[in-house]
Design a protein around this motif. Structure first.
Motif, PDB file in Angstrom:
ATOM      1  N   GLN A  65      15.249  70.960  31.189  1.00 58.99           N
ATOM      2  CA  GLN A  65      16.414  71.603  30.190  1.00 58.99           C
ATOM      3  C   GLN A  65      17.745  71.028  30.928  1.00 58.99           C
ATOM      4  O   GLN A  65      18.656  70.713  30.207  1.00 58.99           O
ATOM      5  CB  GLN A  65      16.653  73.054  30.382  1.00 58.99           C
ATOM      6  N   THR A  66      17.569  70.429  32.079  1.00 58.53           N
ATOM      7  CA  THR A  66      18.844  69.932  32.731  1.00 58.53           C
ATOM      8  C   THR A  66      18.401  69.561  33.874  1.00 58.53           C
ATOM      9  O   THR A  66      17.263  69.885  34.646  1.00 58.53           O
ATOM     10  CB  THR A  66      19.980  70.986  32.807  1.00 58.53           C
ATOM     11  N   ALA A  67      19.071  68.705  34.783  1.00 55.78           N
ATOM     12  CA  ALA A  67      18.856  68.183  36.274  1.00 55.78           C
ATOM     13  C   ALA A  67      19.997  67.682  36.809  1.00 55.78           C
ATOM     14  O   ALA A  67      20.924  67.145  35.976  1.00 55.78           O
ATOM     15  CB  ALA A  67      17.511  67.389  36.335  1.00 55.78           C
ATOM     16  N   ARG A  68      20.198  67.529  37.957  1.00 57.87           N
ATOM     17  CA  ARG A  68      21.516  66.997  38.745  1.00 57.87           C
ATOM     18  C   ARG A  68      21.214  65.671  38.980  1.00 57.87           C
ATOM     19  O   ARG A  68      19.900  65.215  39.112  1.00 57.87           O
ATOM     20  CB  ARG A  68      21.735  67.730  40.001  1.00 57.87           C
ATOM     21  N   PRO A  69      22.252  64.755  38.819  1.00 57.12           N
ATOM     22  CA  PRO A  69      22.197  63.436  39.044  1.00 57.12           C
ATOM     23  C   PRO A  69      21.793  62.918  40.673  1.00 57.12           C
ATOM     24  O   PRO A  69      21.198  61.960  40.715  1.00 57.12           O
ATOM     25  CB  PRO A  69      23.516  62.634  38.215  1.00 57.12           C
ATOM     26  N   GLU A  70      22.250  63.742  41.272  1.00 57.60           N
ATOM     27  CA  GLU A  70      22.197  63.300  42.791  1.00 57.60           C
ATOM     28  C   GLU A  70      20.767  63.542  43.325  1.00 57.60           C
ATOM     29  O   GLU A  70      19.919  64.327  42.874  1.00 57.60           O
ATOM     30  CB  GLU A  70      23.103  64.001  43.737  1.00 57.60           C
ATOM     31  N   ILE A  93      16.735  67.125  28.668  1.00 52.69           N
ATOM     32  CA  ILE A  93      17.814  67.613  28.069  1.00 52.69           C
ATOM     33  C   ILE A  93      19.078  67.331  28.862  1.00 52.69           C
ATOM     34  O   ILE A  93      19.077  67.995  29.758  1.00 52.69           O
ATOM     35  CB  ILE A  93      17.723  68.812  27.405  1.00 52.69           C
ATOM     36  N   VAL A  94      20.077  66.800  28.054  1.00 49.17           N
ATOM     37  CA  VAL A  94      21.313  66.443  29.081  1.00 49.17           C
ATOM     38  C   VAL A  94      22.414  67.008  27.976  1.00 49.17           C
ATOM     39  O   VAL A  94      22.536  66.655  26.667  1.00 49.17           O
ATOM     40  CB  VAL A  94      21.722  64.906  29.197  1.00 49.17           C
ATOM     41  N   VAL A 110      28.052  64.735  32.239  1.00 49.09           N
ATOM     42  CA  VAL A 110      26.772  64.618  31.293  1.00 49.09           C
ATOM     43  C   VAL A 110      26.542  63.081  31.397  1.00 49.09           C
ATOM     44  O   VAL A 110      25.357  62.759  31.560  1.00 49.09           O
ATOM     45  CB  VAL A 110      27.382  64.905  29.517  1.00 49.09           C
ATOM     46  N   ARG A 111      27.582  62.291  31.509  1.00 58.26           N
ATOM     47  CA  ARG A 111      27.429  60.814  31.505  1.00 58.26           C
ATOM     48  C   ARG A 111      26.490  60.549  32.965  1.00 58.26           C
ATOM     49  O   ARG A 111      25.707  59.710  32.820  1.00 58.26           O
ATOM     50  CB  ARG A 111      28.533  59.895  31.398  1.00 58.26           C
ATOM     51  N   ALA A 112      26.886  61.398  33.903  1.00 63.15           N
ATOM     52  CA  ALA A 112      26.449  61.003  35.284  1.00 63.15           C
ATOM     53  C   ALA A 112      24.828  61.279  35.051  1.00 63.15           C
ATOM     54  O   ALA A 112      23.864  60.609  35.615  1.00 63.15           O
ATOM     55  CB  ALA A 112      27.069  61.747  36.223  1.00 63.15           C
ATOM     56  N   ARG A 113      24.500  62.335  34.448  1.00 65.38           N
ATOM     57  CA  ARG A 113      22.934  62.765  34.283  1.00 65.38           C
ATOM     58  C   ARG A 113      22.326  61.739  33.530  1.00 65.38           C
ATOM     59  O   ARG A 113      21.033  61.398  33.734  1.00 65.38           O
ATOM     60  CB  ARG A 113      23.031  64.246  33.532  1.00 65.38           C
ATOM     61  N   THR A 142      35.695  64.025  15.513  1.00 61.55           N
ATOM     62  CA  THR A 142      36.317  63.530  16.846  1.00 61.55           C
ATOM     63  C   THR A 142      35.443  64.141  17.869  1.00 61.55           C
ATOM     64  O   THR A 142      35.355  63.137  18.879  1.00 61.55           O
ATOM     65  CB  THR A 142      37.645  64.224  16.816  1.00 61.55           C
ATOM     66  N   VAL A 143      34.969  65.353  17.852  1.00 62.51           N
ATOM     67  CA  VAL A 143      34.450  65.754  19.146  1.00 62.51           C
ATOM     68  C   VAL A 143      32.992  65.317  19.141  1.00 62.51           C
ATOM     69  O   VAL A 143      32.606  64.987  20.280  1.00 62.51           O
ATOM     70  CB  VAL A 143      34.368  67.585  18.860  1.00 62.51           C
ATOM     71  N   VAL A 144      32.303  65.282  18.166  1.00 58.20           N
ATOM     72  CA  VAL A 144      30.928  64.840  18.333  1.00 58.20           C
ATOM     73  C   VAL A 144      30.947  63.248  18.597  1.00 58.20           C
ATOM     74  O   VAL A 144      30.132  62.899  19.432  1.00 58.20           O
ATOM     75  CB  VAL A 144      30.078  64.712  16.835  1.00 58.20           C
ATOM     76  N   LEU A 145      31.699  62.376  18.088  1.00 60.14           N
ATOM     77  CA  LEU A 145      31.813  61.056  18.413  1.00 60.14           C
ATOM     78  C   LEU A 145      32.261  60.917  19.853  1.00 60.14           C
ATOM     79  O   LEU A 145      31.876  59.984  20.562  1.00 60.14           O
ATOM     80  CB  LEU A 145      32.556  60.362  17.405  1.00 60.14           C
ATOM     81  N   ARG A 146      33.180  61.720  20.309  1.00 62.52           N
ATOM     82  CA  ARG A 146      33.827  61.641  21.654  1.00 62.52           C
ATOM     83  C   ARG A 146      32.652  61.854  22.798  1.00 62.52           C
ATOM     84  O   ARG A 146      32.375  61.001  23.512  1.00 62.52           O
ATOM     85  CB  ARG A 146      34.957  62.509  21.942  1.00 62.52           C
ATOM     86  N   GLN A 147      31.952  62.788  22.539  1.00 63.36           N
ATOM     87  CA  GLN A 147      30.606  63.056  23.454  1.00 63.36           C
ATOM     88  C   GLN A 147      29.457  62.122  23.119  1.00 63.36           C
ATOM     89  O   GLN A 147      28.991  61.674  24.181  1.00 63.36           O
ATOM     90  CB  GLN A 147      29.989  64.397  22.713  1.00 63.36           C
TER      91      GLN A 147
END
Ligand code: PEP
Length: 254
Positions: A65-70, A93-94, A110-113, A142-147
């Protein structure tokens, strides 16, 4: 073009060892073969290894469901992307809205993940979506396209087409019982696909799966999947019961 539907269940912090084992057994009755949709299951991290083991040999995607990038570090309580892969899961999922709004993950987090997951060969389900306030202020696009841009800009098109699913999940529809209407969902999905065409090319846009998420149930999945740019769903509450999730999966049979 026809895209293969992709129905995924995000179990959040629900279920337990016994109910997950029963769920995995029940998946043998899910549609398979010609015309069957793709299915993904995202259990809590402690059950990832056994879910992946139980479903090994099936076509079902198992992810975190998530994880860290490091790869390593002093992040008490967290799990690394490389650990997700190490236990046999193939996806993550990110940017789920609960990660963004409850745990304060920024677009940069989010991008790092996304980068870490793709570098390890994990598939990514990138969630984007506006809050109710943002929708009421007419800021949805605006929000959706920025994300979306923050998550994917500059990533090679072939990688996006192969390894990235975008999930449009309006925050006001998640866990609230309030679903976006098919028209509202289609409008944003079309915007996302058009942006992908601009940033990554028409071919990538045509191949990328865009799921809808937000109070999807057996009773509303068909009308959502009937929208030309809705290619599947990321399902929370209605994915916890095998019979209800099976009915959602059945709606994705071509
Ligand atoms: C989700 O968790 O991604 C979600 C869409 O939840 P629900 O289906 O319960 O609204």
């Amino acid at each position: 073009m026809t895209r293969r539907a992709y129905l995924a269940g995000n179990w959040k912090m629900h279920l337990d060892r016994g109910s997950i084992a029963e769920f995995c057994e029940a998946t043998s009755a899910f549609p398979s073969g010609e015309g069957a949709p793709r299915v993904g299951l995202f259990p809590p991290a402690v059950y990832l290894a056994e879910t992946a083991a139980a479903l090994r040999g099936s076509e079902i995607v198992v992810g975190a469901q998530t994880a860290r990038p490091e790869d390593h570090g002093a992040f008490t309580g967290e799990v690394a992307m490389r650990m997700v892969r190490d236990v046999g899961a193939t996806a993550v999922i990110v940017g789920h809205s609960e990660r963004r709004h409850v745990f304060g993950e920024t677009d940069a987090d989010v991008r790092a993940r996304v980068d870490a997951a793709l570098a390890l060969g994990l598939e990514v389900v990138l969630c984007v979506g506006e809050t109710l306030d943002e929708r009421e202020r007419d800021e949805t696009a605006t929000v959706v396209l920025r994300q979306l841009d923050a998550g994917l800009s500059g990533i090679d098109g072939a990688t996006v087409a192969e390894a990235v699913t975008v999930a449009y999940e309006p925050v006001w529809a998640i866990g609230t019982g309030r679903t976006a209407s098919p028209g509202q969902a289609q409008e944003v999905h079309a915007l996302v696909r058009a942006r992908l065409a601009e940033t990554h090319g028409e071919d990538v846009a045509a191949h990328t799966i865009i799921q809808y998420g937000g109070s999807v149930k057996p009773g509303n999945i068909a009308e959502l999947l009937a929208c030309p740019d809705v290619d599947g769903a990321l399902v929370g509450g209605a994915s916890l019961d095998p019979a209800s999730f099976a009915a959602i999966v059945a709606a994705g049979v071509a």
